[in-house]
Design a protein around this motif. Structure first.
Motif, PDB file in Angstrom:
ATOM      1  N   GLN A  77       0.845  -1.062  -0.159  1.00 35.51           N
ATOM      2  CA  GLN A  77      -0.005   0.015   0.177  1.00 35.51           C
ATOM      3  C   GLN A  77       0.914   1.159   0.107  1.00 35.51           C
ATOM      4  OE1 GLN A  77      -2.738  -1.256   3.421  1.00 35.51           O
ATOM      5  NE2 GLN A  77      -4.102  -0.016   2.060  1.00 35.51           N
ATOM      6  N   ALA A  78       0.682   2.199  -1.088  1.00 36.56           N
ATOM      7  CA  ALA A  78       1.421   3.312  -0.851  1.00 36.56           C
ATOM      8  C   ALA A  78       0.644   4.217   0.099  1.00 36.56           C
ATOM      9  CB  ALA A  78       1.256   3.939  -2.297  1.00 36.56           C
ATOM     10  N   PRO A  79       1.766   5.039   0.614  1.00 31.91           N
ATOM     11  CA  PRO A  79       0.972   5.977   1.798  1.00 31.91           C
ATOM     12  C   PRO A  79       0.804   7.344   1.361  1.00 31.91           C
ATOM     13  CG  PRO A  79       3.549   5.968   1.600  1.00 31.91           C
ATOM     14  CD  PRO A  79       3.332   5.140   0.628  1.00 31.91           C
ATOM     15  N   ASP A  80      -0.360   7.956   1.903  1.00 28.57           N
ATOM     16  CA  ASP A  80      -0.522   9.379   1.923  1.00 28.57           C
ATOM     17  C   ASP A  80      -0.106  10.106   3.110  1.00 28.57           C
ATOM     18  OD1 ASP A  80      -3.294  10.110   3.893  1.00 28.57           O
ATOM     19  OD2 ASP A  80      -3.004   7.880   3.246  1.00 28.57           O
ATOM     20  N   ARG A  81       0.463   9.313   4.182  1.00 32.18           N
ATOM     21  CA  ARG A  81       1.256   9.861   5.245  1.00 32.18           C
ATOM     22  C   ARG A  81       2.477   9.044   5.541  1.00 32.18           C
ATOM     23  NH1 ARG A  81      -2.089  12.841   3.721  1.00 32.18           N
ATOM     24  NH2 ARG A  81      -3.506  14.434   5.078  1.00 32.18           N
ATOM     25  N   VAL A  82       3.810   9.943   5.863  1.00 37.38           N
ATOM     26  CA  VAL A  82       4.774   9.024   6.416  1.00 37.38           C
ATOM     27  C   VAL A  82       5.412   9.855   7.441  1.00 37.38           C
ATOM     28  CG1 VAL A  82       7.214   8.576   5.655  1.00 37.38           C
ATOM     29  CG2 VAL A  82       5.370   8.389   4.108  1.00 37.38           C
ATOM     30  N   CYS A  83       5.788   9.030   8.440  1.00 38.30           N
ATOM     31  CA  CYS A  83       6.402   9.374   9.701  1.00 38.30           C
ATOM     32  C   CYS A  83       7.819   8.740   9.854  1.00 38.30           C
ATOM     33  CB  CYS A  83       5.577   9.023  11.000  1.00 38.30           C
ATOM     34  SG  CYS A  83       6.434   9.855  12.452  1.00 38.30           S
ATOM     35  N   ILE A  84       8.859   9.564   9.866  1.00 40.59           N
ATOM     36  CA  ILE A  84      10.316   8.938  10.025  1.00 40.59           C
ATOM     37  C   ILE A  84      10.801   9.539  11.298  1.00 40.59           C
ATOM     38  CG2 ILE A  84      12.432   8.571   9.119  1.00 40.59           C
ATOM     39  CD1 ILE A  84      10.992   9.360   6.235  1.00 40.59           C
ATOM     40  N   GLU A  85      11.036   8.894  12.176  1.00 37.39           N
ATOM     41  CA  GLU A  85      11.755   9.161  13.489  1.00 37.39           C
ATOM     42  C   GLU A  85      13.278   8.934  13.507  1.00 37.39           C
ATOM     43  OE1 GLU A  85       9.183   9.337  16.994  1.00 37.39           O
ATOM     44  OE2 GLU A  85       8.027   7.670  15.758  1.00 37.39           O
ATOM     45  N   GLY A  86      13.925   9.938  13.165  1.00 36.10           N
ATOM     46  CA  GLY A  86      15.369   9.626  12.959  1.00 36.10           C
ATOM     47  C   GLY A  86      16.044   8.661  11.957  1.00 36.10           C
ATOM     48  N   GLY A  87      17.013   7.886  12.471  1.00 31.19           N
ATOM     49  CA  GLY A  87      17.488   6.931  11.597  1.00 31.19           C
ATOM     50  C   GLY A  87      19.006   7.151  10.880  1.00 31.19           C
ATOM     51  N   ARG A  88      19.595   6.336  10.755  1.00 32.55           N
ATOM     52  CA  ARG A  88      21.114   6.495  10.327  1.00 32.55           C
ATOM     53  C   ARG A  88      21.141   6.530   8.670  1.00 32.55           C
ATOM     54  NH1 ARG A  88      23.301   1.147  13.197  1.00 32.55           N
ATOM     55  NH2 ARG A  88      21.322   0.382  12.295  1.00 32.55           N
ATOM     56  N   SER A  89      20.142   6.105   8.148  1.00 35.74           N
ATOM     57  CA  SER A  89      19.913   6.301   6.605  1.00 35.74           C
ATOM     58  C   SER A  89      18.777   7.172   6.253  1.00 35.74           C
ATOM     59  CB  SER A  89      19.763   5.010   6.052  1.00 35.74           C
ATOM     60  OG  SER A  89      20.740   4.070   6.332  1.00 35.74           O
ATOM     61  N   ILE A  90      18.890   8.348   7.023  1.00 34.64           N
ATOM     62  CA  ILE A  90      17.559   9.330   6.720  1.00 34.64           C
ATOM     63  C   ILE A  90      17.619   9.618   5.381  1.00 34.64           C
ATOM     64  CG2 ILE A  90      18.841  11.202   7.750  1.00 34.64           C
ATOM     65  CD1 ILE A  90      15.186  10.500   8.217  1.00 34.64           C
ATOM     66  N   LYS A  91      18.428  10.343   4.733  1.00 40.43           N
ATOM     67  CA  LYS A  91      18.344  10.633   3.380  1.00 40.43           C
ATOM     68  C   LYS A  91      17.955   9.546   2.420  1.00 40.43           C
ATOM     69  CE  LYS A  91      20.644  14.088   1.748  1.00 40.43           C
ATOM     70  NZ  LYS A  91      21.796  14.990   1.139  1.00 40.43           N
ATOM     71  N   ALA A  92      18.499   8.572   2.508  1.00 46.72           N
ATOM     72  CA  ALA A  92      17.928   7.378   1.540  1.00 46.72           C
ATOM     73  C   ALA A  92      16.426   6.894   2.059  1.00 46.72           C
ATOM     74  CB  ALA A  92      18.931   6.064   1.961  1.00 46.72           C
ATOM     75  N   ILE A  93      16.131   6.935   3.100  1.00 50.51           N
ATOM     76  CA  ILE A  93      14.823   6.664   3.626  1.00 50.51           C
ATOM     77  C   ILE A  93      13.795   7.803   2.954  1.00 50.51           C
ATOM     78  CG2 ILE A  93      13.060   6.410   5.391  1.00 50.51           C
ATOM     79  CD1 ILE A  93      15.437   5.335   7.077  1.00 50.51           C
ATOM     80  N   LEU A  94      14.315   9.148   2.984  1.00 50.87           N
ATOM     81  CA  LEU A  94      13.467  10.045   2.684  1.00 50.87           C
ATOM     82  C   LEU A  94      13.282  10.059   1.052  1.00 50.87           C
ATOM     83  CD1 LEU A  94      14.709  13.289   4.650  1.00 50.87           C
ATOM     84  CD2 LEU A  94      12.243  12.421   4.728  1.00 50.87           C
ATOM     85  N   ASN A  95      14.263   9.770   0.378  1.00 47.81           N
ATOM     86  CA  ASN A  95      14.301   9.566  -0.911  1.00 47.81           C
ATOM     87  C   ASN A  95      13.273   8.244  -1.409  1.00 47.81           C
ATOM     88  OD1 ASN A  95      15.713  11.519  -1.820  1.00 47.81           O
ATOM     89  ND2 ASN A  95      17.830  10.568  -1.398  1.00 47.81           N
ATOM     90  N   ALA A  96      13.546   7.220  -0.802  1.00 48.55           N
ATOM     91  CA  ALA A  96      12.515   6.160  -1.066  1.00 48.55           C
ATOM     92  C   ALA A  96      11.062   6.323  -0.868  1.00 48.55           C
ATOM     93  CB  ALA A  96      13.201   4.689  -0.391  1.00 48.55           C
ATOM     94  N   THR A  97      10.856   6.881   0.274  1.00 45.34           N
ATOM     95  CA  THR A  97       9.407   7.036   0.649  1.00 45.34           C
ATOM     96  C   THR A  97       8.622   8.077  -0.241  1.00 45.34           C
ATOM     97  OG1 THR A  97      10.315   8.627   2.401  1.00 45.34           O
ATOM     98  CG2 THR A  97       9.629   6.266   3.200  1.00 45.34           C
ATOM     99  N   TRP A  98       9.479   9.224  -0.498  1.00 42.35           N
ATOM    100  CA  TRP A  98       9.309  10.302  -1.437  1.00 42.35           C
ATOM    101  C   TRP A  98       8.535   9.638  -2.813  1.00 42.35           C
ATOM    102  CZ3 TRP A  98       7.627  14.908  -0.190  1.00 42.35           C
ATOM    103  CH2 TRP A  98       7.316  15.704  -1.272  1.00 42.35           C
ATOM    104  N   GLN A  99       9.448   8.657  -3.293  1.00 42.80           N
ATOM    105  CA  GLN A  99       8.957   7.801  -4.437  1.00 42.80           C
ATOM    106  C   GLN A  99       7.522   7.233  -4.328  1.00 42.80           C
ATOM    107  OE1 GLN A  99      10.656   9.037  -7.127  1.00 42.80           O
ATOM    108  NE2 GLN A  99      12.033   9.950  -5.344  1.00 42.80           N
ATOM    109  N   GLN A 100       7.268   6.516  -3.363  1.00 37.93           N
ATOM    110  CA  GLN A 100       5.998   5.953  -2.919  1.00 37.93           C
ATOM    111  C   GLN A 100       4.767   6.812  -2.598  1.00 37.93           C
ATOM    112  OE1 GLN A 100       5.849   2.657  -3.693  1.00 37.93           O
ATOM    113  NE2 GLN A 100       7.683   2.348  -3.861  1.00 37.93           N
TER     114      GLN A 100
END
Length: 200
Positions: A111-134
């Motif tokens: 399921q593609a999200p309409d809301r994303v919450c990311i609380e910190g993380g060591r790979s924050i930039k990679a996570i942001l890029n991946a979630t933005w695509q979805q």
């Protein structure tokens, strides 16, 4: 449906109602309220809670979005089981816990999200890029940062991804605590909460 443990329509579950594990971070109630308000959840939102930790955001979002679907992503099996137990404590049935490391596991989510919450993380930039695509168009993304370096990485990613309607809030919360015979105010570690929208 309201939880017997938290029979209110408002967020802000007290921290001590959640089961916790030593060393596993938990967003304090006041910070949680900032995150939840920044998400601007709908009753049928699909939320990806990445780095869900104790599961506080997932539980609160599950109660606030009775027709929605919450995907809690956590890489550690023991912590993932803690999220499941906290969901059971509050009778939340619309949270699915995924054991995996972001961003690698994100491509497997159905399921593609309409809301994303990311609380910190060591790979924050990679996570942001991946979630933005979805992330669905008109969707919202919220990320937290506890350090100056984390704040810089999230800010830089938001600029590169052309996140719109950006808001940045830093928490400054003090709680009244009893120490011996006296009552004093103890500060909660400040957190930056960054949020924005995907317009297309």
């Amino acid at each position: 449906m309201p939880s017997p443990l938290w029979p209110y329509a408002t967020p802000g579950i007290p921290d001590d109602l959640f089961e916790r594990l030593p060393g596993i971070p938990m967003s304090p109630r006041e910070v949680r309220l900032l995150i939840l308000s920044s998400l601007r959840l709908k009753v049928d939102s699909v939320l990806w809670d990445i780095g869900a930790g104790t599961g506080t955001i997932s539980v609160e979002a599950g109660l606030l979005c009775p027709k929605g679907q919450i995907i809690a992503i956590e890489r550690d099996e023991e912590v993932a089981n803690l999220i499941r137990r906290n969901c059971d404590r509050f009778g939340v049935g619309n949270v699915e816990v995924i054991e995996g490391s972001a961003p690698d596991c994100l491509s497997t989510l159905k399921q593609a999200p309409d809301r994303v919450c990311i609380e910190g993380g060591r790979s924050i930039k990679a996570i942001l890029n991946a979630t933005w695509q979805q992330l669905e168009p008109q969707g919202r993304i919220v990320a937290t940062a506890a350090t100056l370096e984390g704040l810089y990485q999230v800010s830089e990613s938001f600029a590169e991804l052309q996140v719109r309607q950006i808001e940045v809030v830093q928490s400054a919360v003090n709680r009244l605590e009893k120490r011996g015979l006296n009552q004093t105010f103890a500060s909660i570690d400040p957190i930056f909460v960054l949020s924005g929208e995907k317009l297309d």
